[in-house]
Scaffold this motif. Structure first.
Motif, mmCIF file in Angstrom:
data_model
loop_
_atom_site.group_PDB
_atom_site.id
_atom_site.type_symbol
_atom_site.label_atom_id
_atom_site.label_comp_id
_atom_site.label_asym_id
_atom_site.label_seq_id
_atom_site.Cartn_x
_atom_site.Cartn_y
_atom_site.Cartn_z
ATOM 1 N N PRO A 40 37.063 45.490 36.033
ATOM 2 C CA PRO A 40 36.198 44.310 35.932
ATOM 3 C C PRO A 40 36.553 43.478 34.712
ATOM 4 C CG PRO A 40 34.895 46.325 36.133
ATOM 5 C CD PRO A 40 36.322 46.731 35.921
ATOM 6 N N GLY A 41 36.492 42.187 34.890
ATOM 7 C CA GLY A 41 36.708 41.270 33.782
ATOM 8 C C GLY A 41 35.417 40.545 33.461
ATOM 9 N N HIS A 42 35.548 39.564 32.606
ATOM 10 C CA HIS A 42 34.423 38.716 32.218
ATOM 11 C C HIS A 42 34.754 37.287 32.631
ATOM 12 C CE1 HIS A 42 31.272 36.859 29.859
ATOM 13 N NE2 HIS A 42 32.183 36.108 29.267
ATOM 14 N N ASN A 43 33.809 36.625 33.294
ATOM 15 C CA ASN A 43 34.005 35.228 33.664
ATOM 16 C C ASN A 43 33.529 34.357 32.504
ATOM 17 O OD1 ASN A 43 34.078 32.673 34.704
ATOM 18 N ND2 ASN A 43 32.884 33.128 36.532
ATOM 19 N N ALA A 44 34.470 33.917 31.689
ATOM 20 C CA ALA A 44 34.141 33.098 30.522
ATOM 21 C C ALA A 44 33.529 31.758 30.918
ATOM 22 C CB ALA A 44 35.382 32.881 29.664
ATOM 23 N N ALA A 45 33.749 31.313 32.151
ATOM 24 C CA ALA A 45 33.165 30.057 32.615
ATOM 25 C C ALA A 45 31.687 30.223 32.959
ATOM 26 C CB ALA A 45 33.925 29.531 33.838
ATOM 27 N N ALA A 46 31.247 31.460 33.224
ATOM 28 C CA ALA A 46 29.849 31.728 33.598
ATOM 29 C C ALA A 46 29.365 30.704 34.622
ATOM 30 C CB ALA A 46 28.951 31.760 32.372
ATOM 31 N N SER A 47 30.090 30.621 35.740
ATOM 32 C CA SER A 47 29.843 29.597 36.750
ATOM 33 C C SER A 47 29.820 30.195 38.153
ATOM 34 C CB SER A 47 30.960 28.549 36.683
ATOM 35 O OG SER A 47 30.918 27.689 37.795
ATOM 36 N N PRO A 48 28.986 29.647 39.041
ATOM 37 C CA PRO A 48 29.026 30.084 40.439
ATOM 38 C C PRO A 48 30.132 29.393 41.248
ATOM 39 C CG PRO A 48 27.162 28.617 40.088
ATOM 40 C CD PRO A 48 27.829 28.809 38.753
ATOM 41 N N TYR A 49 30.911 28.523 40.604
ATOM 42 C CA TYR A 49 31.921 27.732 41.320
ATOM 43 C C TYR A 49 33.349 27.928 40.845
ATOM 44 C CZ TYR A 49 27.538 25.499 42.428
ATOM 45 O OH TYR A 49 26.238 25.273 42.802
ATOM 46 N N ARG A 50 33.530 28.581 39.699
ATOM 47 C CA ARG A 50 34.884 28.793 39.190
ATOM 48 C C ARG A 50 34.863 29.975 38.231
ATOM 49 N NH1 ARG A 50 36.253 26.505 34.226
ATOM 50 N NH2 ARG A 50 34.492 25.518 33.187
ATOM 51 N N PHE A 51 36.067 30.439 37.885
ATOM 52 C CA PHE A 51 36.144 31.567 36.965
ATOM 53 C C PHE A 51 37.238 31.356 35.935
ATOM 54 C CE2 PHE A 51 39.434 32.627 39.941
ATOM 55 C CZ PHE A 51 40.356 33.395 39.244
ATOM 56 N N GLU A 52 37.037 31.948 34.779
ATOM 57 C CA GLU A 52 38.043 32.026 33.717
ATOM 58 C C GLU A 52 38.099 33.492 33.332
ATOM 59 O OE1 GLU A 52 37.253 29.354 30.460
ATOM 60 O OE2 GLU A 52 36.701 27.753 31.846
ATOM 61 N N LEU A 53 39.149 34.162 33.758
ATOM 62 C CA LEU A 53 39.279 35.606 33.576
ATOM 63 C C LEU A 53 39.540 35.989 32.128
ATOM 64 C CD1 LEU A 53 39.616 38.497 34.765
ATOM 65 C CD2 LEU A 53 42.038 37.928 35.107
ATOM 66 N N GLU A 54 38.691 36.880 31.629
ATOM 67 C CA GLU A 54 38.923 37.525 30.343
ATOM 68 C C GLU A 54 38.898 39.023 30.588
ATOM 69 O OE1 GLU A 54 35.941 36.280 27.539
ATOM 70 O OE2 GLU A 54 36.916 34.350 27.204
ATOM 71 N N VAL A 55 39.957 39.713 30.147
ATOM 72 C CA VAL A 55 40.041 41.174 30.277
ATOM 73 C C VAL A 55 40.585 41.743 28.972
ATOM 74 C CG1 VAL A 55 40.366 41.243 32.795
ATOM 75 C CG2 VAL A 55 42.353 41.093 31.297
ATOM 76 N N ASP A 56 40.462 43.044 28.844
ATOM 77 C CA ASP A 56 41.041 43.739 27.695
ATOM 78 C C ASP A 56 42.542 43.423 27.668
ATOM 79 O OD1 ASP A 56 42.245 45.593 25.982
ATOM 80 O OD2 ASP A 56 40.938 47.232 26.609
ATOM 81 N N PRO A 57 43.055 42.890 26.577
ATOM 82 C CA PRO A 57 44.480 42.528 26.507
ATOM 83 C C PRO A 57 45.422 43.691 26.832
ATOM 84 C CG PRO A 57 43.320 41.630 24.621
ATOM 85 C CD PRO A 57 42.346 42.519 25.346
ATOM 86 N N GLU A 58 44.999 44.912 26.615
ATOM 87 C CA GLU A 58 45.844 46.078 26.910
ATOM 88 C C GLU A 58 46.204 46.161 28.397
ATOM 89 O OE1 GLU A 58 47.246 48.388 24.750
ATOM 90 O OE2 GLU A 58 46.573 46.932 23.260
ATOM 91 N N LEU A 59 45.360 45.606 29.266
ATOM 92 C CA LEU A 59 45.626 45.671 30.704
ATOM 93 C C LEU A 59 46.919 44.957 31.080
ATOM 94 C CD1 LEU A 59 42.035 45.172 32.158
ATOM 95 C CD2 LEU A 59 43.409 47.274 32.155
ATOM 96 N N TRP A 60 47.269 43.908 30.367
ATOM 97 C CA TRP A 60 48.488 43.163 30.698
ATOM 98 C C TRP A 60 49.729 44.036 30.543
ATOM 99 C CZ3 TRP A 60 46.735 39.605 33.491
ATOM 100 C CH2 TRP A 60 45.603 38.880 33.145
ATOM 101 N N PHE A 61 49.674 45.039 29.675
ATOM 102 C CA PHE A 61 50.831 45.907 29.452
ATOM 103 C C PHE A 61 51.049 46.916 30.586
ATOM 104 C CE2 PHE A 61 49.716 44.406 25.209
ATOM 105 C CZ PHE A 61 50.941 43.887 24.813
ATOM 106 N N LEU A 62 50.109 47.022 31.515
ATOM 107 C CA LEU A 62 50.287 47.916 32.662
ATOM 108 C C LEU A 62 51.507 47.517 33.487
ATOM 109 C CD1 LEU A 62 46.589 48.424 33.791
ATOM 110 C CD2 LEU A 62 48.118 50.141 32.791
ATOM 111 N N GLU A 63 51.839 46.234 33.470
ATOM 112 C CA GLU A 63 53.022 45.780 34.212
ATOM 113 C C GLU A 63 54.289 46.410 33.635
ATOM 114 O OE1 GLU A 63 51.908 41.557 36.167
ATOM 115 O OE2 GLU A 63 52.215 41.505 33.996
ATOM 116 N N ASP A 64 54.300 46.701 32.341
ATOM 117 C CA ASP A 64 55.445 47.370 31.726
ATOM 118 C C ASP A 64 55.581 48.814 32.204
ATOM 119 O OD1 ASP A 64 55.910 45.049 30.290
ATOM 120 O OD2 ASP A 64 54.908 45.781 28.477
#
Length: 124
Positions: A40-64
């Protein structure tokens, strides 16, 4: 194709219900075409119509580590199809798995969006 096992799908749905009335967002952590978990991430936009994904930065390294990441967000009342806002704001997710959960319809659907073109992505 991305296989989304029932427990992972339920985690997506539960997060979406918890975030109402706003859209939820997060990441599917995928290996060999199977979603192993939902982060789960956090919707920084706090909107019912759009989202701005915020997640723990460590998750991006899973691609490595050989994982693929797929963005997931919910639509509160609309079908699980990319909206004009989704297409305009695809950004980093262009050409990658883009998954939408419809809270109203309890439906999960996958897409790719590239250069404004929306293509269905099979979910299993």
């Amino acid at each position: 194709m991305v296989v989304v096992p029932p427990p992972v799908r339920e985690a997506v749905a539960e997060h979406a219900r918890q975030e109402l009335p706003n859209e939820s967002c997060g990441l599917l952590v995928v290996r060999n075409g199977v979603a192993e978990r939902y982060e789960p991430g956090h919707n920084a936009a706090a909107s019912p119509y759009r989202f701005e994904l915020e997640v723990d930065p460590e998750l991006w390294f899973l691609e490595d580590d050989g994982y693929e990441l797929a963005v997931v967000h919910s639509h509160v009342s609309a079908p699980p199809r990319p909206s004009r806002t989704d297409v305009e704001n695809v950004g980093l997710w262009q050409g990658r798995a883009y998954v939408i959960y419809s809270v109203a319809g309890d439906e999960l659907a996958g897409w790719t969006i590239e250069d404004g073109e929306i293509t269905p992505l099979a979910l299993g």
